[in-house]
Design an enzyme around this catalytic site. Sequence first.
Site, PDB file in Angstrom:
ATOM      1  N   ASP B 240       0.835  -1.209   0.000  1.00 23.63           N
ATOM      2  CA  ASP B 240       0.000   0.000   0.000  1.00 23.63           C
ATOM      3  C   ASP B 240       0.870   1.260   0.000  1.00 23.63           C
ATOM      4  OD1 ASP B 240      -2.494  -1.049  -0.166  1.00 23.63           O
ATOM      5  OD2 ASP B 240      -2.995  -0.870   1.962  1.00 23.63           O
ATOM      6  N   GLY B 340      10.307   4.264 -38.316  1.00 22.12           N
ATOM      7  CA  GLY B 340      11.322   3.205 -38.347  1.00 22.12           C
ATOM      8  C   GLY B 340      12.444   3.452 -37.352  1.00 22.12           C
ATOM      9  N   GLU B 363       4.990  -5.159  -8.375  1.00 19.52           N
ATOM     10  CA  GLU B 363       4.314  -4.550  -7.208  1.00 19.52           C
ATOM     11  C   GLU B 363       2.796  -4.752  -7.297  1.00 19.52           C
ATOM     12  OE1 GLU B 363       7.708  -2.120  -5.321  1.00 19.52           O
ATOM     13  OE2 GLU B 363       5.628  -1.800  -4.814  1.00 19.52           O
TER      14      GLU B 363
END
Lengths: 263, 382
Positions: B240, B340, B363
């Site tokens: 958190d 390109g 995470e």
Amino acid sequence: MQILVFVKPVPEAETRLRPTADGRRLDTDGVKFVLSGYDESAVEQALLLKEALPGTQVRAVTFGTSPRSEEVLRSALALGCDAATWVEAPTGSEPELRETVRALAAASRKFPAELYLLGQQSLDTEAGMVPTALAAALGLPGTNGAVNLRFDGSRQLLCFDRERGGEIESWEFPVPGVIGLKQAANDPRAAKLQNILKSRKLPIDRIPASELPAAVADAGTVRPALFTLPPARTGAKLIEYTSPEDAAHKLVRILREEAKVFP
Amino acid sequence: MPDFSLTEEQSSLREMARKFARSEMLPHAAECDRTARFPEEIYRKAWELGLMNLNVPTEFGGSGLSALDICLIVEELAYGCAGMTTSIIANCLALEPILLGGTPEQQHRFLDPFCASYQLASFCLTEPAGGSDAGAITTRAIRHGSGYQITGEKCFITNAPHASLYTVFATVDPKLQHRGITAFVVPRSAAGVQPGKDEEKMGHRASSTSTVRFEEVEVPEADRLGAEGEGFALAMRTLDQTRTPIGALATGIAQAALDHAGSYALKRRTFGKPIAEHQAIQIKLADMATKVHASRLLTWAAAARIDRGEAATLDSSIAKTYASEAAFQVADDAIQIHGGYGYMKEYPVEKLLRDAKLTQIYEGSNEIQRIVIARELLKQYA
């Protein structure tokens, strides 16, 4: 030992400066100011001397307007200077040489030191006159373009180098005196995060413009009359080619016949 | 914060991180990406300047920054190189369980010596058979004498080959599922700790990732964080805190992609004018800028909530999910604008796409984030 190190805020290197509409000054609106490169070397040199000689106090001094003056002093404090003094400049115009020298000399008399350090020139005007002029104003020995300032073995004498035509000269320097730095013994350090936070809380001494000695009556001051941008570059020409040799031939022909760079 | 202005301190921290990223990280980013080199000298410099243990209070030798401060710094660092940033901030993740779950005695004992010199720590939660399903952990912590014996394998562990300290999540009883998970602090020097070989990765190649094998590693009870069974909640509370900076990291990648695309669009000419004057390119650039801006604001809002001490699970999941997907899309658009050239390794934008990809995965994958977002959201309607 007491060291005063003079620092100047200059526009960040990538800044595109433009004149104001009337051409009387450069438009600094929204321009970010940073510590001038050679002054950064002067700060680094002062901090190295402080590390070599415990008890040394380093005070950063700037002359100018707000907020760039406080910002550049905070940078010096974050790098490790012990104290900071802001000599307030009258707003409106950029200070010229004699105003600057008068202000820095006033700060020098208020905070007497053995050594007065600064960059050999600022990165904006690159005039390189303040170190010599300040030494004259203070009646002290002065030098400019010094490299690698250090104590000699006895720690009584200051030495520095100067590069001249590929040779290195070593000099001894009597204190008190004024030294314009070209380069410190190391690359300037970066400020540590904690010191940046601490520097925000340190006091900055202020010398108001009103306390500065009045301008001496003299032959007048030299000020820039008009700022203009250099003419815009004309379009580049692309050479069509089939091989590198072909490109080289065509380039030489254009340089000779059109640009007339050589006969 | 409601007026979205930064304090002078915050501006100066951001400035410092920007300078470090552009002068120390960026010049080496392409080389480290190409060779998968772990630039220890850069990480050491980051530690010296105080950019490493950002979340650790100053009393333990860290930088003691707020969540918002950390996000400002992480965004700037990621602009220089996302992989290096992941390695620089891995300590924040690994040490957070000690900050959240350690006793003051443990905090001083582990953090004081750790922060006093350049050292790396690794957060050991993910296992070969399960990442986001942290309740299914199989690494065992068996009671042994006055302490525990830990056996099992962790994988995708950032900085593991270089770390001196590991925070390890193991189960005291697999039958208890997430209620059996317990957190420990394990030094690299403990017998039986074996980090594996560096993984060959798609992006974040300046960072180092490997498995860590724990073979009957003796851990004293004094090195357990919290009570038995409190490890799962501790891991979730840790994430958190650390999820929001991933939003900042993604924002840094996206900003870099936008800057490359913008300046390229002004230089590259087709049909007689810079491609920036073609509306198709302008629309792309506008959408990219909008995503970068939204990512930053969502991240700041989540960080500000954390700093106010409020529950930030919903906000941080939203910020991480949005910013990581925006970073991938913005990097993709940057390649498209480069045409390109964008596909060539000689140009910096293809690296940004590879780096951005990981922010959608690590995470807590974005799929897990959406579960979290939906769960938090539905609580409001229950």
